[in-house]
Design a protein around this motif. Structure first.
Motif, PDB file in Angstrom:
ATOM      1  N   SER A 280       1.457 -12.785   4.111  1.00 24.34           N
ATOM      2  CA  SER A 280       1.098 -13.699   2.975  1.00 24.34           C
ATOM      3  C   SER A 280       1.184 -12.322   2.008  1.00 24.34           C
ATOM      4  N   ALA A 281       0.039 -11.560   2.226  1.00 25.48           N
ATOM      5  CA  ALA A 281      -0.744 -10.513   1.040  1.00 25.48           C
ATOM      6  C   ALA A 281       0.244  -9.377   1.369  1.00 25.48           C
ATOM      7  N   ALA A 282       1.265  -9.188   1.843  1.00 28.93           N
ATOM      8  CA  ALA A 282       1.845  -7.895   1.960  1.00 28.93           C
ATOM      9  C   ALA A 282       3.229  -8.030   0.793  1.00 28.93           C
ATOM     10  N   ALA A 283       3.991  -9.782   1.040  1.00 27.33           N
ATOM     11  CA  ALA A 283       4.712 -10.167   1.135  1.00 27.33           C
ATOM     12  C   ALA A 283       4.408 -10.789  -0.280  1.00 27.33           C
ATOM     13  N   GLY A 284       3.210 -11.036  -0.798  1.00 26.16           N
ATOM     14  CA  GLY A 284       2.611 -11.705  -2.569  1.00 26.16           C
ATOM     15  C   GLY A 284       2.508 -10.027  -2.744  1.00 26.16           C
ATOM     16  N   LEU A 285       2.275  -8.949  -2.359  1.00 30.15           N
ATOM     17  CA  LEU A 285       2.398  -7.438  -2.985  1.00 30.15           C
ATOM     18  C   LEU A 285       3.830  -7.242  -3.237  1.00 30.15           C
ATOM     19  N   ASP A 286       4.775  -7.032  -2.747  1.00 25.10           N
ATOM     20  CA  ASP A 286       5.943  -6.939  -2.560  1.00 25.10           C
ATOM     21  C   ASP A 286       6.745  -7.820  -3.720  1.00 25.10           C
ATOM     22  N   ALA A 287       6.304  -8.727  -3.536  1.00 20.30           N
ATOM     23  CA  ALA A 287       7.309  -9.596  -5.230  1.00 20.30           C
ATOM     24  C   ALA A 287       6.510  -8.854  -6.672  1.00 20.30           C
ATOM     25  N   GLY A 288       5.006  -8.961  -6.242  1.00 18.47           N
ATOM     26  CA  GLY A 288       4.777  -8.151  -7.848  1.00 18.47           C
ATOM     27  C   GLY A 288       5.673  -7.305  -7.682  1.00 18.47           C
ATOM     28  N   GLY A 289       5.539  -6.198  -7.374  1.00 19.21           N
ATOM     29  CA  GLY A 289       5.974  -4.826  -7.301  1.00 19.21           C
ATOM     30  C   GLY A 289       7.315  -4.813  -8.152  1.00 19.21           C
ATOM     31  N   ARG A 290       8.623  -5.762  -7.334  1.00 14.85           N
ATOM     32  CA  ARG A 290       9.205  -6.090  -7.943  1.00 14.85           C
ATOM     33  C   ARG A 290       9.916  -6.236  -9.107  1.00 14.85           C
TER      34      ARG A 290
END
Length: 841
Positions: free
Chosen positions: A184-194
């Motif tokens: 979940s943390a990785a997905a949030g980080l990825d979404a933020g970067g995108r």
């Protein structure tokens, strides 16, 4: 596993062997196909429609020394194609053979446990076949004795395992919870970067729009200087030191892929609105900058993520084709043939009729509706020979696109058959943001565009008084500054009558008593001789009221025009009787070898060019400067006609050309024909309208009217170094086409009238360079202070890099976790290439 030939050195996997066997069996139903492994002492057989097996296909495994074991079933099942499933399973221990019935995969659900031993897939046990048994039970379950004891042992084992599993389950649950949190943390980080990448793309897009796609290093530096202002999503911080834009590639003459995904397109033409825009896919850009955006974001726990995306920003030149035609052009050649060097695009059917000479294409041919070639001599010229131009209908191309590309070496394309499409046209119109000036001139594309010539020419009076109005435009603040450049270079030769005139009779010149009136030139394509009576002598002459009249432009005397755009308008008042007499208003360009500065001539009346055009080179341009002529018809007149016809102010011309009278010492009337004895070269972009075969009468095709010729050119060659763009006047009759002076046929006066011995159309590579700009209304000099009303940011700043084409932005690499690419310098654009060589006269 050996391949079916039994080669010991084979590197075939079990999956490879099964795939090959299945293919062979499909080609020969009812027969078993065999592959064997000496090393593994194993033989595989596959059959389609096998006898004795109630499935469409079957696989048979045979061991050399021992019966197959459960591991054989497991390995084989794992190697089977995913499209099939195992049905009945039969083991013949005596024959050491295992037969698997195979059928297309169905929606059969997996069992919870092996139906015999109770083993569960939950602990790694796989189930096979219709019985959904484990591998061991599938092979031996039916022949094993003492099943009750086995069941008791199994129950004891299950009890032991349960005690282990219960404790381990809690550990797994805790680990799974931690994994879900990390994911979940990785997905949030990825979404933020995108999200940051999308914001960066929007900024780059806005900057590219401001520059109309002509980005440079300074623009990228300005974007990087503003990276700190990027907004970070909740729970994410942006590492500004590791975030920014970089130019990773600079490409000259880069082709835009046919399947390119466009982010935006910006036309150079200042417009309020348009319904459609040119399609850049498949075209060659003058310059492309590939820009990579990189962002590094950090999470609350210190985790970090680096994402990149790459986009290409390209400039498409205004005139990328040697020959463009809207309609179905007839590509016909004279006895010496015609050569087109450069890309050809036809928005219609490319028609090559059988002509006196062959047509050779050195480049590609893109045609929307296919090709019809009636002459087998017509060919594509390649580096190692030539390829015939074959006839292809659009339907045939859509079903045989691969064959079409192969047969032409990739030079012939029918874009709709290849998944592409071309807009019908290139010239900008009310609903289409194309190139060049609006066809309706001052109408400004129905009020949707912008038309702002630096100077306009128009005859506003009728009668014998010479002269016409010169009006200075936007580039001169509508003052009188253009008169210094145009005044010495233009004059108007009027049609002098204000009432209908007798048909077929030569008349006195109202402005010069005692002299017959003559026009600027006579056009034997549409004019017969009339009758002159002078001093009691009656004779045929070409000094007729049907002659061509109008503007004469001395190109060598023309100074630089601010904004580079001159508009020649049709006469404001049409004299009574002019149309009935057959007279034609035109612009005649003489002394045409030298051009002082870039120029675009937009004319509402036909244009006649005397001899070669714009052939004097300038060091700054590495050849002649940019020139474009946009007119209903463009016709080339022999260089000799300048003196013979008397086109200079006050020149009378040769009586031996104008009049059919006996020469000195003879009683037989004769006249010198208009005949060219010198080759002609034109350095220009020619945009014109053409007639084809109205009423079956050949009026000249796509090459014969590029440009058309007046007189006998049968011994010389005509070369255009630049580009030709045409559109078809489909609604005109044969008589109307001839009146305009188009095409070929028997000359009305019986004189010789022949096409050039050869034609050459060379694409000028400078037209693809951003430093070689054909002038137009889009130039900053032609814009009002503060920009074009109603057209967002169409001011001097935004139009500073406009070249008349358009800019495009497309994705080249989608957002992903990739290693950033190294930056490159965006040096100055490549050196302007030299112009093609001119023909010797």
């Amino acid at each position: 596993m050996n391949d079916p030939t039994g080669t010991e050195q084979s590197t075939y996997t079990l999956s490879d062997a099964l795939a090959l066997l299945r293919g062979q069996a499909a080609a020969d139903p009812g027969h078993w196909k065999v592959a064997g492994s000496e090393r593994a002492a194993l033989t595989l057989e596959w059959a389609v429609d096998p006898e004795g097996v109630d499935t469409p296909e079957a696989l048979r495994l045979t061991r050399r020394y021992v019966p197959p074991v459960g591991e054989d079933l497991e390995r084989t099942a794992a190697a089977l194609p995913k499209a099939v499933e195992i049905g009945p399973i039969r083991l013949d221990r005596g024959a050491r053979t295992l037969t698997l019935g195979l059928r297309p995969r169905s929606a059969r659900g997996k069992a919870e446990r092996c139906a015999r031993c109770g083993a569960s897939p939950r602990y790694g046990t796989r189930l096979y076949g219709d019985g959904q048994l484990c591998a061991v039970c599938s092979l031996y379950g039916a022949t094993t004795s003492g099943t009750e004891g086995s069941a008791l042992i199994g129950a004891l084992l299950v009890a032991i395992l349960l005690s282990i599993v219960v404790g381990g389950a809690m550990l797994r649950l805790e680990a799974a919870e931690r994994l879900r949190g990390a994911e979940s943390a990785a997905a949030g980080l990825d979404a933020g970067g995108r999200g940051v990448i999308e914001a960066m793309t929007a900024r780059l897009r806005a900057r590219a729009a401001l520059r109309l796609g002509a980005l440079d290093e300074a623009d990228v530096a300005a974007l990087n200087a503003d990276v700190a202002s990027l907004a970070a999503p909740d729970g994410v911080t942006i590492d500004a030191a590791e975030t920014g834009y970089r130019i990773v590639s600079v490409r000259e003459e880069d082709q835009v892929p046919d399947d390119a995904e466009l982010l935006d397109l910006w036309t150079d033409q200042p417009r309020d609105a348009y319904a459609s825009a040119p399609r850049p896919q498949g075209q060659t850009a003058s310059r492309t900058l590939e820009v990579e955006m990189r962002v590094r974001v950090r999470g609350a726990a210190g985790s970090r993520r680096t994402l990149t995306r790459a986009v290409a920003v390209s400039r498409i030149p205004a005139y990328p084709y040697a020959l463009y035609s809207r309609g179905a052009p007839e590509l016909c050649a004279g006895p010496g043939g015609a050569t087109v060097s450069g890309a050809v695009r036809i928005d219609g059917l490319a028609y090559f009729p059988a002509c006196a000479g062959p047509t050779t294409l050195i480049g590609t041919l893109d045609t929307r509706d296919g090709v019809r070639n009636d002459d087998p001599r017509n060919r594509f010229l390649t580096g190692d020979g030539s390829i015939p131009i074959e006839s292809w209908s659009r339907l045939a191309a859509e079903t045989g696109g691969t064959v079409l590309l192969a047969s032409s070496g990739g030079r012939l394309r029918v874009p709709p058959a290849a998944g592409g499409t071309y807009e019908d046209g290139r010239q900008q119109e009310a609903s289409f943001a194309g190139t060049g000036e609006c066809a309706d001139g001052p109408g400004a594309c129905g009020g949707q565009g912008w038309f702002a010539p630096g100077a306009s020419l128009q005859r506003t009076a009728t009668g014998a008084a010479p002269g016409g109005a010169i009006t200075c435009g936007q580039a001169y603040g509508f003052g009188g500054g253009c008169l210094a450049a145009l005044g010495p270079a233009v004059r108007y030769h009027p049609w002098p009558w204000t009432a209908p005139v007798p048909a077929g009779v030569a008349l006195p010149d109202p402005s010069t008593p005692g002299r017959l009136w003559k026009g600027l030139l006579f056009d034997p394509r549409r004019e017969a001789r009339c009758t002159a009576t002078v001093g009691g002598h009656v004779y045929p002459t070409h000094r007729c009221p049907s002659n061509t009249f109008g503007w004469v432009l001395d190109l060598g005397a023309l100074g630089p025009v601010e904004g580079g755009l001159v508009h020649v308008r049709a006469a404001a008042a049409d004299p009574a009787g002019r149309r009935a007499a057959g007279a034609q208003e035109a612009l005649v360009i003489r002394n045409a070898g030298r051009l002082a500065a870039p120029l675009t001539l937009v004319s509402e009346i036909p244009v006649f060019v005397v001899g070669s055009l714009n052939t004097e080179p300038h060091d700054a341009w590495r050849g002649p400067p940019p020139l474009m002529i946009d007119a209903p018809r463009i016709t080339l007149v022999p260089a000799e006609a300048d003196v013979q016809l008397g086109l200079g102010a006050g020149d009378l011309g040769w009586a031996s050309v104008w009049d059919l009278v006996p020469p000195a010492g003879s009683t037989t009337p004769s006249a010198l024909p208009l005949r060219s004895t010198r080759n002609a070269t034109l350095y220009a972009v020619l945009r014109t309208r053409v007639c084809h075969r109205p009423g079956g009468d050949y009026q000249g095709g796509g090459l014969d009217q590029a440009p058309a010729v007046l007189g006998d050119w049968s011994e010389v060659e005509v070369r255009v170094a630049g580009a030709v763009e045409q559109s078809e006047d489909a609604g005109l009759s044969a008589a109307e086409c001839r009146w305009w002076g188009a095409g070929y046929g028997a000359a009305a006066d019986g004189s010789a009238w022949a096409p050039p011995a050869a034609r050459t159309l060379l694409y000028d590579p400078r037209l693809g360079h951003p430093g070689f700009v054909v002038p137009g209304s889009f130039l900053p000099a032609n814009l009002p202070s503060g920009g074009v009303p109603g057209a967002a940011r169409r001011d001097e700043v935004r139009q500073a890099r406009a070249t008349g084409g358009y800019g495009v932005m497309r994705i080249t690499r989608q957002t992903a976790r990739r290693v950033p690419r190294p930056a490159v310098r965006a040096m100055q654009a490549a050196l302007l290439p030299p112009s093609p060589a001119s023909l010797p006269e």
